[in-house]
Write an enzyme that holds these catalytic residues in place. Sequence first.
Site, PDB file in Angstrom:
ATOM      1  N   HIS A   1       0.857  -1.193   0.000  1.00  0.00           N
ATOM      2  CA  HIS A   1       0.000   0.000   0.000  1.00  0.00           C
ATOM      3  C   HIS A   1       0.883   1.230   0.000  1.00  0.00           C
ATOM      4  O   HIS A   1       1.946   1.244   0.611  1.00  0.00           O
ATOM      5  CB  HIS A   1      -0.904   0.005   1.243  1.00  0.00           C
ATOM      6  CG  HIS A   1      -2.042   0.967   1.116  1.00  0.00           C
ATOM      7  ND1 HIS A   1      -1.897   2.302   1.384  1.00  0.00           N
ATOM      8  CD2 HIS A   1      -3.310   0.783   0.713  1.00  0.00           C
ATOM      9  CE1 HIS A   1      -3.059   2.905   1.155  1.00  0.00           C
ATOM     10  NE2 HIS A   1      -3.929   2.015   0.753  1.00  0.00           N
TER      11      HIS A   1
ATOM     12  N   ASP B   1      -7.971  -5.081  -0.164  1.00  0.00           N
ATOM     13  CA  ASP B   1      -8.492  -5.686  -1.395  1.00  0.00           C
ATOM     14  C   ASP B   1      -8.198  -7.177  -1.473  1.00  0.00           C
ATOM     15  O   ASP B   1      -8.886  -7.918  -2.168  1.00  0.00           O
ATOM     16  CB  ASP B   1      -7.886  -4.982  -2.611  1.00  0.00           C
ATOM     17  CG  ASP B   1      -8.341  -3.547  -2.653  1.00  0.00           C
ATOM     18  OD1 ASP B   1      -7.516  -2.653  -2.451  1.00  0.00           O
ATOM     19  OD2 ASP B   1      -9.556  -3.336  -2.787  1.00  0.00           O
TER      20      ASP B   1
HETATM   21  C1  SDX Z   1      -6.066   0.533  -2.927  1.00  0.00           C
HETATM   22  O1  SDX Z   1      -4.412   5.072  -1.936  1.00  0.00           O
HETATM   23  C2  SDX Z   1      -5.300   4.383  -1.343  1.00  0.00           C
HETATM   24  O2  SDX Z   1      -5.695   4.691  -0.252  1.00  0.00           O
HETATM   25  C3  SDX Z   1      -5.818   3.208  -2.113  1.00  0.00           C
HETATM   26  C4  SDX Z   1      -6.839   2.336  -1.390  1.00  0.00           C
HETATM   27  C5  SDX Z   1      -8.107   3.104  -1.108  1.00  0.00           C
HETATM   28  O3  SDX Z   1      -8.817   2.702  -0.193  1.00  0.00           O
HETATM   29  O4  SDX Z   1      -8.414   4.046  -1.870  1.00  0.00           O
HETATM   30  O5  SDX Z   1      -6.298   1.858  -0.189  1.00  0.00           O
HETATM   31  C6  SDX Z   1      -7.233   1.141  -2.234  1.00  0.00           C
HETATM   32  O6  SDX Z   1      -5.794   0.925  -4.024  1.00  0.00           O
HETATM   33  C7  SDX Z   1      -5.228  -0.508  -2.202  1.00  0.00           C
HETATM   34  C8  SDX Z   1      -4.014  -0.994  -3.050  1.00  0.00           C
HETATM   35  C9  SDX Z   1      -4.558  -2.032  -4.057  1.00  0.00           C
HETATM   36  N1  SDX Z   1      -3.492  -2.325  -5.078  1.00  0.00           N
HETATM   37  C10 SDX Z   1      -2.902  -3.538  -5.111  1.00  0.00           C
HETATM   38  O7  SDX Z   1      -3.083  -4.444  -4.279  1.00  0.00           O
HETATM   39  C11 SDX Z   1      -1.955  -3.708  -6.296  1.00  0.00           C
HETATM   40  C12 SDX Z   1      -0.648  -4.357  -5.818  1.00  0.00           C
HETATM   41  N2  SDX Z   1       0.067  -3.348  -4.968  1.00  0.00           N
HETATM   42  C13 SDX Z   1       1.081  -2.584  -5.630  1.00  0.00           C
HETATM   43  O8  SDX Z   1       0.953  -2.351  -6.986  1.00  0.00           O
HETATM   44  C14 SDX Z   1       1.631  -1.459  -4.770  1.00  0.00           C
HETATM   45  O9  SDX Z   1       1.881  -1.961  -3.536  1.00  0.00           O
HETATM   46  C15 SDX Z   1       0.813  -0.187  -4.638  1.00  0.00           C
HETATM   47  C16 SDX Z   1       0.445   0.384  -5.964  1.00  0.00           C
HETATM   48  C17 SDX Z   1      -0.417  -0.438  -3.840  1.00  0.00           C
HETATM   49  C18 SDX Z   1       1.674   0.821  -3.875  1.00  0.00           C
HETATM   50  O10 SDX Z   1       2.747   1.091  -4.683  1.00  0.00           O
HETATM   51  P1  SDX Z   1       3.875   2.155  -4.196  1.00  0.00           P
HETATM   52  O11 SDX Z   1       3.529   2.823  -2.918  1.00  0.00           O
HETATM   53  O12 SDX Z   1       4.173   3.049  -5.369  1.00  0.00           O
HETATM   54  O13 SDX Z   1       5.050   1.227  -3.813  1.00  0.00           O
HETATM   55  P2  SDX Z   1       6.240   0.890  -4.769  1.00  0.00           P
HETATM   56  O14 SDX Z   1       5.664   0.537  -6.099  1.00  0.00           O
HETATM   57  O15 SDX Z   1       7.221   2.022  -4.674  1.00  0.00           O
HETATM   58  O16 SDX Z   1       6.831  -0.440  -4.129  1.00  0.00           O
HETATM   59  C19 SDX Z   1       7.849  -0.389  -3.143  1.00  0.00           C
HETATM   60  C20 SDX Z   1       8.613  -1.701  -3.303  1.00  0.00           C
HETATM   61  C21 SDX Z   1       9.096  -1.938  -4.733  1.00  0.00           C
HETATM   62  O17 SDX Z   1      10.216  -2.793  -4.625  1.00  0.00           O
HETATM   63  P3  SDX Z   1      11.712  -2.121  -4.684  1.00  0.00           P
HETATM   64  O18 SDX Z   1      11.749  -1.250  -5.931  1.00  0.00           O
HETATM   65  O19 SDX Z   1      11.821  -1.320  -3.405  1.00  0.00           O
HETATM   66  O20 SDX Z   1      12.656  -3.305  -4.740  1.00  0.00           O
HETATM   67  O21 SDX Z   1       7.725  -2.803  -3.022  1.00  0.00           O
HETATM   68  C22 SDX Z   1       7.571  -3.588  -4.201  1.00  0.00           C
HETATM   69  C23 SDX Z   1       8.002  -2.727  -5.378  1.00  0.00           C
HETATM   70  O22 SDX Z   1       8.461  -3.540  -6.431  1.00  0.00           O
HETATM   71  N3  SDX Z   1       6.143  -3.927  -4.282  1.00  0.00           N
HETATM   72  C24 SDX Z   1       5.682  -5.146  -4.566  1.00  0.00           C
HETATM   73  C25 SDX Z   1       4.286  -5.025  -4.461  1.00  0.00           C
HETATM   74  N4  SDX Z   1       3.950  -3.765  -4.131  1.00  0.00           N
HETATM   75  C26 SDX Z   1       5.111  -3.076  -4.034  1.00  0.00           C
HETATM   76  N5  SDX Z   1       6.294  -6.299  -4.891  1.00  0.00           N
HETATM   77  C27 SDX Z   1       5.485  -7.377  -5.127  1.00  0.00           C
HETATM   78  N6  SDX Z   1       4.124  -7.346  -5.046  1.00  0.00           N
HETATM   79  C28 SDX Z   1       3.495  -6.180  -4.713  1.00  0.00           C
HETATM   80  N7  SDX Z   1       2.165  -6.158  -4.623  1.00  0.00           N
END
Ligand code: SDX
Length: 431
Positions: free
Chosen positions: A308, A366
Amino acid sequence: MTKRTVTLTDNATGKQVELPVHEGTHGPAAIDVRSLYKELGYFTYDPGFMATASCSSAITYIDGDKGILMYRGYPIEQLAEHSTYLEVCYLLLYGHLPTSTELSDFSRIVKEHSMLHEALRRFYGGFRHDAHPMAIMVGVFGALSAFYHDSTDVQNPRHREISAHRMISKMPTIAAWSYKYALGQPFMYPDNSLGYTENFLRMMFSTPTTAYKTNPTFVRALDLILILHADHEQNASTSTVRLSGSSEANPFAAVSAGIASLWGPLHGGANESVVRMLSSIAESGNVNQYVARAKDKDDPFRLMGFGHRVYKNFDPRAKIIRKMCHQLLAELGAENQPLFEVALELERIATEDEYFIERKLYPNVDFYSGIILRAMGIPLNMFPVIFALARIVGWISHWNEMMHDPESRIGRPRQLYTGEQPRDYVPIEQR
Ligand code: SDX
Protein backbone atom coordinates in the site's frame (compact mmCIF):
# COMPACT_ATOMS: atom_id res chain seq x y z
CA MET A 1 1.38 31.25 19.28
CA THR A 2 4.30 32.05 16.93
CA LYS A 3 3.80 30.57 13.48
CA ARG A 4 6.28 27.79 12.71
CA THR A 5 8.47 28.35 9.61
CA VAL A 6 11.29 26.57 7.78
CA THR A 7 14.10 28.35 5.93
CA LEU A 8 15.29 27.08 2.57
CA THR A 9 18.72 28.08 1.29
CA ASP A 10 19.68 27.91 -2.37
CA ASN A 11 23.30 26.73 -2.03
CA ALA A 12 24.04 27.92 -5.58
CA THR A 13 23.17 31.56 -4.79
CA GLY A 14 23.00 31.63 -0.99
CA LYS A 15 19.49 33.12 -1.38
CA GLN A 16 17.10 32.09 1.42
CA VAL A 17 13.33 31.88 1.70
CA GLU A 18 11.31 31.46 4.88
CA LEU A 19 8.29 29.19 4.32
CA PRO A 20 5.31 28.96 6.69
CA VAL A 21 4.45 25.55 8.23
CA HIS A 22 0.80 24.52 8.62
CA GLU A 23 -0.03 22.30 11.61
CA GLY A 24 -2.93 19.81 11.29
CA THR A 25 -4.88 18.35 14.21
CA HIS A 26 -3.14 14.99 13.59
CA GLY A 27 -0.20 13.75 11.56
CA PRO A 28 2.71 15.53 9.87
CA ALA A 29 2.73 19.34 9.53
CA ALA A 30 2.97 20.71 5.97
CA ILE A 31 5.38 23.27 4.51
CA ASP A 32 3.52 25.88 2.46
CA VAL A 33 5.57 26.10 -0.78
CA ARG A 34 3.24 28.48 -2.64
CA SER A 35 5.78 31.33 -2.52
CA LEU A 36 8.77 29.13 -3.51
CA TYR A 37 8.63 29.87 -7.26
CA LYS A 38 8.23 33.64 -6.74
CA GLU A 39 10.99 33.79 -4.09
CA LEU A 40 13.55 31.27 -5.38
CA GLY A 41 12.35 30.43 -8.91
CA TYR A 42 11.90 26.71 -8.18
CA PHE A 43 8.98 24.28 -8.48
CA THR A 44 8.72 21.30 -6.11
CA TYR A 45 9.07 17.83 -7.70
CA ASP A 46 7.05 14.90 -6.32
CA PRO A 47 5.81 12.35 -8.93
CA GLY A 48 2.88 10.39 -7.49
CA PHE A 49 2.55 13.00 -4.72
CA MET A 50 4.38 10.74 -2.24
CA ALA A 51 5.00 13.66 0.14
CA THR A 52 2.62 16.36 -1.12
CA ALA A 53 -0.58 17.53 0.57
CA SER A 54 -2.96 18.65 -2.18
CA CYS A 55 -5.46 20.16 0.27
CA SER A 56 -6.47 20.32 3.91
CA SER A 57 -9.29 17.97 4.88
CA ALA A 58 -11.25 17.09 8.02
CA ILE A 59 -12.89 13.95 6.68
CA THR A 60 -10.49 10.99 7.08
CA TYR A 61 -7.13 10.49 8.75
CA ILE A 62 -4.64 7.69 8.04
CA ASP A 63 -1.42 6.95 9.92
CA GLY A 64 0.35 4.45 7.67
CA ASP A 65 3.08 3.60 10.17
CA LYS A 66 0.70 2.97 13.07
CA GLY A 67 -2.02 1.40 10.89
CA ILE A 68 -4.62 3.98 11.96
CA LEU A 69 -7.73 4.91 9.94
CA MET A 70 -10.37 7.35 11.31
CA TYR A 71 -13.54 8.71 9.65
CA ARG A 72 -14.30 12.15 11.18
CA GLY A 73 -12.23 11.11 14.24
CA TYR A 74 -13.96 7.75 14.82
CA PRO A 75 -11.56 4.73 14.62
CA ILE A 76 -12.51 2.40 11.76
CA GLU A 77 -12.51 -0.55 14.18
CA GLN A 78 -15.38 1.01 16.20
CA LEU A 79 -17.37 1.96 13.11
CA ALA A 80 -16.90 -1.56 11.68
CA GLU A 81 -18.20 -3.08 14.91
CA HIS A 82 -21.08 -0.71 15.78
CA SER A 83 -22.15 1.22 12.67
CA THR A 84 -23.81 0.59 9.30
CA TYR A 85 -22.79 1.84 5.87
CA LEU A 86 -25.73 4.27 5.70
CA GLU A 87 -24.82 5.75 9.11
CA VAL A 88 -21.18 6.06 7.94
CA CYS A 89 -22.47 7.89 4.83
CA TYR A 90 -24.16 10.43 7.10
CA LEU A 91 -21.01 10.74 9.25
CA LEU A 92 -18.68 11.33 6.28
CA LEU A 93 -21.08 13.78 4.61
CA TYR A 94 -22.14 15.85 7.65
CA GLY A 95 -19.18 15.34 10.03
CA HIS A 96 -21.06 13.93 13.04
CA LEU A 97 -22.88 10.71 13.95
CA PRO A 98 -26.62 11.21 13.33
CA THR A 99 -29.29 11.22 16.03
CA SER A 100 -31.97 8.58 15.45
CA THR A 101 -34.21 11.26 13.89
CA GLU A 102 -31.42 12.47 11.60
CA LEU A 103 -30.65 8.90 10.54
CA SER A 104 -34.29 8.02 9.81
CA ASP A 105 -34.73 11.25 7.80
CA PHE A 106 -31.52 10.52 5.87
CA SER A 107 -32.59 6.93 5.25
CA ARG A 108 -36.01 8.11 4.00
CA ILE A 109 -34.40 10.61 1.58
CA VAL A 110 -31.99 7.95 0.29
CA LYS A 111 -34.89 5.56 -0.33
CA GLU A 112 -36.93 8.30 -2.09
CA HIS A 113 -34.21 8.85 -4.72
CA SER A 114 -33.28 5.19 -5.39
CA MET A 115 -35.05 4.93 -8.78
CA LEU A 116 -33.43 5.99 -12.07
CA HIS A 117 -35.17 8.03 -14.78
CA GLU A 118 -36.67 5.53 -17.27
CA ALA A 119 -34.77 7.24 -20.12
CA LEU A 120 -31.54 6.39 -18.27
CA ARG A 121 -32.68 2.78 -18.08
CA ARG A 122 -32.69 2.71 -21.91
CA PHE A 123 -29.09 4.06 -21.85
CA TYR A 124 -27.91 0.55 -20.87
CA GLY A 125 -29.17 -0.86 -24.17
CA GLY A 126 -26.45 0.99 -26.06
CA PHE A 127 -23.67 -1.14 -24.53
CA ARG A 128 -22.45 -4.49 -25.90
CA HIS A 129 -23.81 -7.30 -23.71
CA ASP A 130 -20.26 -8.18 -22.60
CA ALA A 131 -19.28 -4.62 -21.64
CA HIS A 132 -17.31 -4.49 -18.37
CA PRO A 133 -19.74 -3.17 -15.72
CA MET A 134 -17.22 -0.44 -14.81
CA ALA A 135 -17.42 0.83 -18.41
CA ILE A 136 -21.20 0.96 -18.01
CA MET A 137 -20.89 2.71 -14.63
CA VAL A 138 -18.59 5.42 -16.02
CA GLY A 139 -21.06 6.12 -18.84
CA VAL A 140 -24.33 5.87 -16.94
CA PHE A 141 -23.10 7.82 -13.91
CA GLY A 142 -21.71 10.62 -16.08
CA ALA A 143 -25.06 10.74 -17.91
CA LEU A 144 -26.86 11.59 -14.64
CA SER A 145 -25.76 15.19 -15.23
CA ALA A 146 -28.13 15.22 -18.24
CA PHE A 147 -31.11 14.64 -15.97
CA TYR A 148 -30.68 16.99 -13.06
CA HIS A 149 -30.81 20.59 -14.27
CA ASP A 150 -32.57 21.59 -11.04
CA SER A 151 -29.40 21.39 -8.91
CA THR A 152 -26.44 22.36 -11.07
CA ASP A 153 -25.18 25.37 -9.10
CA VAL A 154 -22.03 23.84 -7.53
CA GLN A 155 -21.63 26.97 -5.36
CA ASN A 156 -25.07 26.39 -3.81
CA PRO A 157 -24.76 24.19 -0.65
CA ARG A 158 -28.35 22.94 -1.00
CA HIS A 159 -27.74 21.92 -4.65
CA ARG A 160 -24.57 20.11 -3.52
CA GLU A 161 -26.52 18.29 -0.81
CA ILE A 162 -29.24 17.20 -3.26
CA SER A 163 -26.57 15.87 -5.67
CA ALA A 164 -24.93 13.96 -2.79
CA HIS A 165 -28.24 12.38 -1.81
CA ARG A 166 -28.99 11.42 -5.41
CA MET A 167 -25.56 9.78 -5.87
CA ILE A 168 -25.75 7.74 -2.66
CA SER A 169 -29.34 6.70 -3.48
CA LYS A 170 -28.86 5.80 -7.12
CA MET A 171 -25.45 4.11 -7.04
CA PRO A 172 -26.83 0.71 -5.88
CA THR A 173 -29.44 0.74 -8.68
CA ILE A 174 -26.89 1.76 -11.35
CA ALA A 175 -24.44 -0.89 -10.08
CA ALA A 176 -26.98 -3.72 -9.86
CA TRP A 177 -28.43 -2.89 -13.29
CA SER A 178 -24.88 -2.96 -14.79
CA TYR A 179 -24.72 -6.57 -13.60
CA LYS A 180 -28.23 -7.49 -14.75
CA TYR A 181 -27.54 -6.01 -18.20
CA ALA A 182 -24.40 -8.14 -18.59
CA LEU A 183 -26.43 -11.23 -17.59
CA GLY A 184 -29.27 -10.39 -19.95
CA GLN A 185 -31.68 -10.60 -17.01
CA PRO A 186 -34.52 -8.09 -16.37
CA PHE A 187 -33.64 -5.12 -14.17
CA MET A 188 -35.03 -5.38 -10.62
CA TYR A 189 -36.36 -2.10 -9.21
CA PRO A 190 -35.39 -1.01 -5.68
CA ASP A 191 -37.61 -2.32 -2.88
CA ASN A 192 -37.62 0.49 -0.33
CA SER A 193 -38.96 -1.75 2.41
CA LEU A 194 -35.43 -3.20 2.61
CA GLY A 195 -32.25 -1.73 4.11
CA TYR A 196 -29.67 -0.12 1.83
CA THR A 197 -27.29 -3.08 1.44
CA GLU A 198 -30.03 -5.73 1.41
CA ASN A 199 -31.83 -3.74 -1.31
CA PHE A 200 -28.67 -3.80 -3.43
CA LEU A 201 -28.16 -7.56 -3.02
CA ARG A 202 -31.81 -8.12 -3.95
CA MET A 203 -31.47 -5.98 -7.11
CA MET A 204 -28.33 -7.98 -7.95
CA PHE A 205 -29.52 -11.52 -7.39
CA SER A 206 -33.34 -11.65 -7.45
CA THR A 207 -35.41 -12.33 -10.60
CA PRO A 208 -39.14 -11.79 -11.29
CA THR A 209 -39.68 -15.55 -11.23
CA THR A 210 -38.70 -16.44 -7.66
CA ALA A 211 -38.97 -14.77 -4.25
CA TYR A 212 -35.47 -13.73 -3.11
CA LYS A 213 -34.28 -14.47 0.42
CA THR A 214 -31.21 -12.51 1.51
CA ASN A 215 -28.52 -14.30 3.50
CA PRO A 216 -28.03 -12.13 6.65
CA THR A 217 -24.33 -13.05 6.78
CA PHE A 218 -23.93 -11.81 3.20
CA VAL A 219 -25.71 -8.56 4.08
CA ARG A 220 -23.43 -8.03 7.10
CA ALA A 221 -20.29 -8.98 5.14
CA LEU A 222 -21.13 -6.61 2.29
CA ASP A 223 -22.14 -3.79 4.65
CA LEU A 224 -18.76 -4.22 6.37
CA ILE A 225 -16.95 -4.08 2.99
CA LEU A 226 -18.86 -0.88 2.15
CA ILE A 227 -17.95 0.70 5.53
CA LEU A 228 -14.25 -0.20 5.13
CA HIS A 229 -14.06 1.14 1.57
CA ALA A 230 -16.17 4.28 2.12
CA ASP A 231 -13.28 6.75 2.22
CA HIS A 232 -9.49 6.85 2.32
CA GLU A 233 -8.11 10.40 2.27
CA GLN A 234 -6.61 11.61 -1.03
CA ASN A 235 -6.30 8.27 -2.87
CA ALA A 236 -6.05 8.27 -6.67
CA SER A 237 -9.80 8.25 -7.39
CA THR A 238 -10.68 10.83 -4.72
CA SER A 239 -7.89 13.11 -5.97
CA THR A 240 -9.32 12.64 -9.48
CA VAL A 241 -12.77 13.75 -8.28
CA ARG A 242 -11.25 16.78 -6.52
CA LEU A 243 -9.18 17.79 -9.56
CA SER A 244 -12.12 17.33 -11.97
CA GLY A 245 -14.47 19.17 -9.63
CA SER A 246 -11.98 22.03 -9.10
CA SER A 247 -12.90 23.37 -12.56
CA GLU A 248 -16.52 23.63 -11.27
CA ALA A 249 -17.55 20.73 -13.53
CA ASN A 250 -20.83 19.21 -12.35
CA PRO A 251 -20.45 16.60 -9.57
CA PHE A 252 -21.79 13.70 -11.66
CA ALA A 253 -19.09 14.25 -14.29
CA ALA A 254 -16.40 14.68 -11.60
CA VAL A 255 -17.43 11.45 -9.86
CA SER A 256 -17.60 9.65 -13.19
CA ALA A 257 -13.89 10.53 -13.62
CA GLY A 258 -13.29 9.06 -10.15
CA ILE A 259 -15.00 5.80 -11.19
CA ALA A 260 -12.67 5.62 -14.20
CA SER A 261 -9.60 6.12 -11.99
CA LEU A 262 -10.78 3.53 -9.45
CA TRP A 263 -11.04 0.93 -12.25
CA GLY A 264 -7.25 0.64 -12.53
CA PRO A 265 -5.76 -2.66 -11.23
CA LEU A 266 -3.35 -0.78 -8.94
CA HIS A 267 -6.30 0.87 -7.20
CA GLY A 268 -9.91 -0.30 -7.03
CA GLY A 269 -9.40 -2.92 -9.72
CA ALA A 270 -7.04 -4.73 -7.33
CA ASN A 271 -9.66 -6.96 -5.73
CA GLU A 272 -10.69 -8.29 -9.16
CA SER A 273 -6.99 -8.85 -9.98
CA VAL A 274 -6.49 -10.58 -6.61
CA VAL A 275 -8.97 -13.33 -7.43
CA ARG A 276 -7.76 -13.67 -11.01
CA MET A 277 -4.23 -14.06 -9.60
CA LEU A 278 -5.35 -16.58 -6.94
CA SER A 279 -7.15 -18.63 -9.62
CA SER A 280 -4.02 -18.73 -11.85
CA ILE A 281 -1.83 -19.72 -8.89
CA ALA A 282 -4.34 -22.39 -7.79
CA GLU A 283 -4.39 -23.74 -11.36
CA SER A 284 -0.56 -23.81 -11.52
CA GLY A 285 -0.35 -25.46 -8.09
CA ASN A 286 2.92 -23.60 -7.63
CA VAL A 287 2.63 -20.74 -5.13
CA ASN A 288 6.39 -20.40 -4.72
CA GLN A 289 6.91 -19.77 -8.45
CA TYR A 290 4.55 -16.76 -8.31
CA VAL A 291 6.16 -15.47 -5.11
CA ALA A 292 9.57 -15.69 -6.83
CA ARG A 293 8.17 -13.75 -9.82
CA ALA A 294 6.79 -11.04 -7.50
CA LYS A 295 10.28 -10.64 -6.01
CA ASP A 296 12.06 -10.62 -9.39
CA LYS A 297 12.93 -7.03 -10.38
CA ASP A 298 12.87 -7.99 -14.07
CA ASP A 299 9.40 -9.50 -13.84
CA PRO A 300 6.54 -6.92 -13.86
CA PHE A 301 4.33 -9.39 -11.96
CA ARG A 302 3.21 -8.13 -8.57
CA LEU A 303 1.23 -9.93 -5.89
CA MET A 304 -2.13 -8.18 -6.22
CA GLY A 305 -3.67 -7.36 -2.85
CA PHE A 306 -0.30 -6.80 -1.22
CA GLY A 307 1.35 -3.51 -0.36
CA HIS A 308 0.00 0.00 0.00
CA ARG A 309 1.23 3.49 -0.74
CA VAL A 310 0.47 4.72 2.77
CA TYR A 311 0.14 1.70 5.05
CA LYS A 312 3.68 0.58 5.83
CA ASN A 313 2.13 -1.56 8.52
CA PHE A 314 -0.90 -3.84 8.34
CA ASP A 315 -3.85 -2.09 6.61
CA PRO A 316 -6.30 -1.76 9.57
CA ARG A 317 -9.16 -2.52 7.19
CA ALA A 318 -7.45 -5.79 6.23
CA LYS A 319 -7.26 -6.83 9.90
CA ILE A 320 -11.00 -6.22 10.33
CA ILE A 321 -12.11 -7.84 7.09
CA ARG A 322 -9.73 -10.82 7.55
CA LYS A 323 -11.89 -11.97 10.50
CA MET A 324 -15.10 -11.67 8.43
CA CYS A 325 -13.38 -13.48 5.52
CA HIS A 326 -12.41 -16.51 7.60
CA GLN A 327 -15.85 -16.56 9.29
CA LEU A 328 -17.66 -16.50 5.93
CA LEU A 329 -15.43 -19.20 4.40
CA ALA A 330 -16.01 -21.38 7.47
CA GLU A 331 -19.79 -20.80 7.30
CA LEU A 332 -19.80 -21.71 3.60
CA GLY A 333 -17.45 -24.64 4.20
CA ALA A 334 -15.24 -23.13 1.48
CA GLU A 335 -11.92 -23.03 3.39
CA ASN A 336 -10.58 -26.06 1.51
CA GLN A 337 -11.33 -24.70 -1.95
CA PRO A 338 -7.97 -24.41 -3.81
CA LEU A 339 -8.34 -20.65 -4.40
CA PHE A 340 -8.82 -19.93 -0.70
CA GLU A 341 -6.06 -22.33 0.31
CA VAL A 342 -3.68 -20.36 -1.96
CA ALA A 343 -4.83 -17.13 -0.31
CA LEU A 344 -4.05 -18.47 3.18
CA GLU A 345 -0.64 -19.71 1.95
CA LEU A 346 0.23 -16.31 0.43
CA GLU A 347 -0.88 -14.60 3.64
CA ARG A 348 1.52 -16.87 5.59
CA ILE A 349 4.41 -16.24 3.19
CA ALA A 350 3.95 -12.44 3.29
CA THR A 351 4.37 -12.46 7.06
CA GLU A 352 7.54 -14.68 6.94
CA ASP A 353 9.41 -13.83 3.71
CA GLU A 354 12.18 -11.22 4.05
CA TYR A 355 11.27 -9.51 0.72
CA PHE A 356 7.77 -8.69 1.94
CA ILE A 357 8.77 -7.92 5.52
CA GLU A 358 11.57 -5.57 4.41
CA ARG A 359 9.21 -3.69 2.09
CA LYS A 360 6.32 -3.89 4.56
CA LEU A 361 4.14 -5.55 1.93
CA TYR A 362 1.22 -6.85 3.95
CA PRO A 363 -2.11 -8.06 2.58
CA ASN A 364 -4.29 -4.98 2.00
CA VAL A 365 -8.05 -4.61 2.23
CA ASP A 366 -8.49 -5.69 -1.39
CA PHE A 367 -6.82 -9.04 -0.73
CA TYR A 368 -9.64 -10.09 1.60
CA SER A 369 -12.55 -8.20 0.00
CA GLY A 370 -11.86 -10.03 -3.27
CA ILE A 371 -12.09 -13.38 -1.49
CA ILE A 372 -15.32 -12.45 0.34
CA LEU A 373 -17.04 -11.15 -2.80
CA ARG A 374 -16.03 -14.30 -4.67
CA ALA A 375 -17.37 -16.49 -1.85
CA MET A 376 -20.66 -14.54 -2.00
CA GLY A 377 -20.98 -15.43 -5.69
CA ILE A 378 -20.42 -11.86 -6.91
CA PRO A 379 -18.75 -12.07 -10.34
CA LEU A 380 -15.17 -10.86 -10.69
CA ASN A 381 -15.87 -7.91 -12.95
CA MET A 382 -18.35 -6.57 -10.37
CA PHE A 383 -15.65 -6.25 -7.68
CA PRO A 384 -14.52 -2.73 -8.64
CA VAL A 385 -18.20 -1.81 -8.97
CA ILE A 386 -18.73 -2.77 -5.32
CA PHE A 387 -15.69 -0.66 -4.43
CA ALA A 388 -17.21 2.28 -6.36
CA LEU A 389 -20.55 1.71 -4.58
CA ALA A 390 -18.71 2.06 -1.25
CA ARG A 391 -16.48 4.98 -2.24
CA ILE A 392 -19.25 7.17 -3.71
CA VAL A 393 -19.80 8.77 -0.31
CA GLY A 394 -16.07 9.48 0.11
CA TRP A 395 -15.88 11.07 -3.31
CA ILE A 396 -18.91 13.29 -2.84
CA SER A 397 -17.88 14.26 0.72
CA HIS A 398 -14.45 15.39 -0.50
CA TRP A 399 -15.99 17.20 -3.48
CA ASN A 400 -18.38 19.01 -1.14
CA GLU A 401 -15.55 19.89 1.29
CA MET A 402 -13.49 21.26 -1.60
CA MET A 403 -16.37 23.35 -3.00
CA HIS A 404 -16.89 24.75 0.50
CA ASP A 405 -13.16 25.49 1.08
CA PRO A 406 -12.29 29.19 0.56
CA GLU A 407 -8.68 28.12 -0.19
CA SER A 408 -9.68 25.78 -2.99
CA ARG A 409 -8.90 26.83 -6.58
CA ILE A 410 -8.68 25.07 -9.93
CA GLY A 411 -6.01 22.34 -9.75
CA ARG A 412 -3.20 22.93 -12.21
CA PRO A 413 0.12 21.17 -11.35
CA ARG A 414 3.38 22.42 -12.92
CA GLN A 415 6.12 20.18 -14.42
CA LEU A 416 9.83 19.66 -14.83
CA TYR A 417 10.30 20.17 -18.60
CA THR A 418 12.76 17.68 -20.11
CA GLY A 419 11.88 18.19 -23.79
CA GLU A 420 13.73 19.75 -26.73
CA GLN A 421 15.43 23.15 -26.71
CA PRO A 422 13.69 25.76 -29.00
CA ARG A 423 14.19 24.84 -32.70
CA ASP A 424 12.92 26.14 -36.10
CA TYR A 425 10.30 24.46 -38.28
CA VAL A 426 11.84 22.33 -41.10
CA PRO A 427 9.90 22.16 -44.39
CA ILE A 428 8.94 18.58 -45.24
CA GLU A 429 11.16 18.45 -48.38
CA GLN A 430 14.18 19.16 -46.14
CA ARG A 431 13.48 16.45 -43.54
C1 SDX B 1 -6.07 0.53 -2.93
O1 SDX B 1 -4.41 5.07 -1.94
C2 SDX B 1 -5.30 4.38 -1.34
O2 SDX B 1 -5.69 4.69 -0.25
C3 SDX B 1 -5.82 3.21 -2.11
C4 SDX B 1 -6.84 2.34 -1.39
C5 SDX B 1 -8.11 3.10 -1.11
O3 SDX B 1 -8.82 2.70 -0.19
O4 SDX B 1 -8.41 4.05 -1.87
O5 SDX B 1 -6.30 1.86 -0.19
C6 SDX B 1 -7.23 1.14 -2.23
O6 SDX B 1 -5.79 0.93 -4.02
C7 SDX B 1 -5.23 -0.51 -2.20
C8 SDX B 1 -4.01 -0.99 -3.05
C9 SDX B 1 -4.56 -2.03 -4.06
N1 SDX B 1 -3.49 -2.32 -5.08
C10 SDX B 1 -2.90 -3.54 -5.11
O7 SDX B 1 -3.08 -4.44 -4.28
C11 SDX B 1 -1.96 -3.71 -6.30
C12 SDX B 1 -0.65 -4.36 -5.82
N2 SDX B 1 0.07 -3.35 -4.97
C13 SDX B 1 1.08 -2.58 -5.63
O8 SDX B 1 0.95 -2.35 -6.99
C14 SDX B 1 1.63 -1.46 -4.77
O9 SDX B 1 1.88 -1.96 -3.54
C15 SDX B 1 0.81 -0.19 -4.64
C16 SDX B 1 0.45 0.38 -5.96
C17 SDX B 1 -0.42 -0.44 -3.84
C18 SDX B 1 1.67 0.82 -3.88
O10 SDX B 1 2.75 1.09 -4.68
P1 SDX B 1 3.87 2.15 -4.20
O11 SDX B 1 3.53 2.82 -2.92
O12 SDX B 1 4.17 3.05 -5.37
O13 SDX B 1 5.05 1.23 -3.81
P2 SDX B 1 6.24 0.89 -4.77
O14 SDX B 1 5.66 0.54 -6.10
O15 SDX B 1 7.22 2.02 -4.67
O16 SDX B 1 6.83 -0.44 -4.13
C19 SDX B 1 7.85 -0.39 -3.14
C20 SDX B 1 8.61 -1.70 -3.30
C21 SDX B 1 9.10 -1.94 -4.73
O17 SDX B 1 10.22 -2.79 -4.63
P3 SDX B 1 11.71 -2.12 -4.68
O18 SDX B 1 11.75 -1.25 -5.93
O19 SDX B 1 11.82 -1.32 -3.40
O20 SDX B 1 12.66 -3.30 -4.74
O21 SDX B 1 7.73 -2.80 -3.02
C22 SDX B 1 7.57 -3.59 -4.20
C23 SDX B 1 8.00 -2.73 -5.38
O22 SDX B 1 8.46 -3.54 -6.43
N3 SDX B 1 6.14 -3.93 -4.28
C24 SDX B 1 5.68 -5.15 -4.57
C25 SDX B 1 4.29 -5.02 -4.46
N4 SDX B 1 3.95 -3.77 -4.13
C26 SDX B 1 5.11 -3.08 -4.03
N5 SDX B 1 6.29 -6.30 -4.89
C27 SDX B 1 5.49 -7.38 -5.13
N6 SDX B 1 4.12 -7.35 -5.05
C28 SDX B 1 3.49 -6.18 -4.71
N7 SDX B 1 2.17 -6.16 -4.62
